[in-house]
Design a protein around this motif. Structure first.
Motif, PDB file in Angstrom:
ATOM      1  N   VAL A 110       0.842  -1.197   0.000  1.00 22.25           N
ATOM      2  CA  VAL A 110       0.000   0.000   0.000  1.00 22.25           C
ATOM      3  C   VAL A 110       0.880   1.250   0.000  1.00 22.25           C
ATOM      4  O   VAL A 110       0.621   2.211  -0.735  1.00 22.25           O
ATOM      5  CB  VAL A 110      -0.976  -0.003   1.201  1.00 22.25           C
ATOM      6  N   LEU A 111       1.926   1.244   0.793  1.00 24.11           N
ATOM      7  CA  LEU A 111       2.835   2.374   0.854  1.00 24.11           C
ATOM      8  C   LEU A 111       3.507   2.614  -0.500  1.00 24.11           C
ATOM      9  O   LEU A 111       3.599   3.750  -0.964  1.00 24.11           O
ATOM     10  CB  LEU A 111       3.882   2.162   1.945  1.00 24.11           C
ATOM     11  N   LEU A 112       3.948   1.557  -1.162  1.00 22.31           N
ATOM     12  CA  LEU A 112       4.570   1.692  -2.483  1.00 22.31           C
ATOM     13  C   LEU A 112       3.588   2.236  -3.518  1.00 22.31           C
ATOM     14  O   LEU A 112       3.951   3.083  -4.337  1.00 22.31           O
ATOM     15  CB  LEU A 112       5.148   0.352  -2.942  1.00 22.31           C
ATOM     16  N   VAL A 113       2.358   1.774  -3.475  1.00 22.60           N
ATOM     17  CA  VAL A 113       1.339   2.272  -4.402  1.00 22.60           C
ATOM     18  C   VAL A 113       1.068   3.751  -4.149  1.00 22.60           C
ATOM     19  O   VAL A 113       0.992   4.553  -5.098  1.00 22.60           O
ATOM     20  CB  VAL A 113       0.043   1.435  -4.295  1.00 22.60           C
ATOM     21  N   LEU A 114       0.952   4.126  -2.893  1.00 23.99           N
ATOM     22  CA  LEU A 114       0.720   5.537  -2.565  1.00 23.99           C
ATOM     23  C   LEU A 114       1.895   6.407  -2.996  1.00 23.99           C
ATOM     24  O   LEU A 114       1.704   7.516  -3.498  1.00 23.99           O
ATOM     25  CB  LEU A 114       0.446   5.705  -1.076  1.00 23.99           C
ATOM     26  N   MET A 115       3.100   5.915  -2.829  1.00 25.07           N
ATOM     27  CA  MET A 115       4.281   6.673  -3.262  1.00 25.07           C
ATOM     28  C   MET A 115       4.291   6.822  -4.785  1.00 25.07           C
ATOM     29  O   MET A 115       4.620   7.899  -5.298  1.00 25.07           O
ATOM     30  CB  MET A 115       5.560   5.987  -2.775  1.00 25.07           C
ATOM     31  N   ALA A 116       3.933   5.769  -5.495  1.00 24.05           N
ATOM     32  CA  ALA A 116       3.889   5.843  -6.959  1.00 24.05           C
ATOM     33  C   ALA A 116       2.825   6.840  -7.412  1.00 24.05           C
ATOM     34  O   ALA A 116       3.066   7.657  -8.312  1.00 24.05           O
ATOM     35  CB  ALA A 116       3.627   4.466  -7.554  1.00 24.05           C
ATOM     36  N   LEU A 117       1.662   6.795  -6.799  1.00 28.74           N
ATOM     37  CA  LEU A 117       0.604   7.742  -7.144  1.00 28.74           C
ATOM     38  C   LEU A 117       1.010   9.180  -6.810  1.00 28.74           C
ATOM     39  O   LEU A 117       0.721  10.102  -7.580  1.00 28.74           O
ATOM     40  CB  LEU A 117      -0.698   7.374  -6.428  1.00 28.74           C
ATOM     41  N   GLY A 118       1.693   9.352  -5.707  1.00 29.19           N
ATOM     42  CA  GLY A 118       2.185  10.683  -5.341  1.00 29.19           C
ATOM     43  C   GLY A 118       3.194  11.198  -6.358  1.00 29.19           C
ATOM     44  O   GLY A 118       3.176  12.370  -6.735  1.00 29.19           O
TER      45      GLY A 118
END
Length: 143
Positions: A6-14
């Motif tokens: 989830v953290l990696l996905v949020l970082m990618a979206l950011g």
């Protein structure tokens, strides 16, 4: 593990949001293509002054260049005006909105007018030839 994903996905979206929403500072990107150095990566293209010379005056050539660039998809003006002969445009990629900056300066020439153009990417080390293709499309539009 789930938290990490989830953290990696949020970082990618950011990161993708930053690419699309990052402010474009005219002080950094509205540079004279006659004197600007080549970027440190190969994701740029130029049209040197004198490569294309037209029989029209610089203001008319600037207006034609402006119309040609604004007719390209997802291109807007960032700084300058065609009547001033010095304009920078933002061209964004279709899918992710990566910005490229295109700066054009029109000049008087012996037989009319010419211009210098510099198209370069803001992010990344490769543009997959997009800036070179954009400069070729500009050449084609002016012929």
């Amino acid at each position: 593990m789930r938290f990490t994903l989830v953290l990696l996905v949020l970082m990618a979206l950011g990161g993708l949001a930053w690419v699309r929403l990052a402010p474009s500072d005219p002080g950094r990107w509205h540079v004279n293509p006659l004197t600007a150095r080549d970027p440190g990566s190969p994701n740029f293209a130029r049209i040197p002054p004198g490569e294309i010379v037209t029989a029209e005056d610089p203001a008319t050539l600037a207006a034609r260049i402006d119309a040609a660039l604004l007719a390209m998809p997802r291109v807007t003006r960032l700084a300058g005006e065609p009547k001033g002969g010095f304009v920078t445009y933002i061209a964004r990629s279709r899918l992710l909105g990566f910005p490229d900056y295109v700066t054009v300066r029109t000049l008087a020439a012996d037989r009319g007018a010419t211009f210098a153009a510099l198209s370069r990417a803001r992010f990344g080390a490769s543009d997959f030839g997009v800036n070179a293709a954009r400069m070729q499309a500009l050449r084609d539009a002016l012929e």
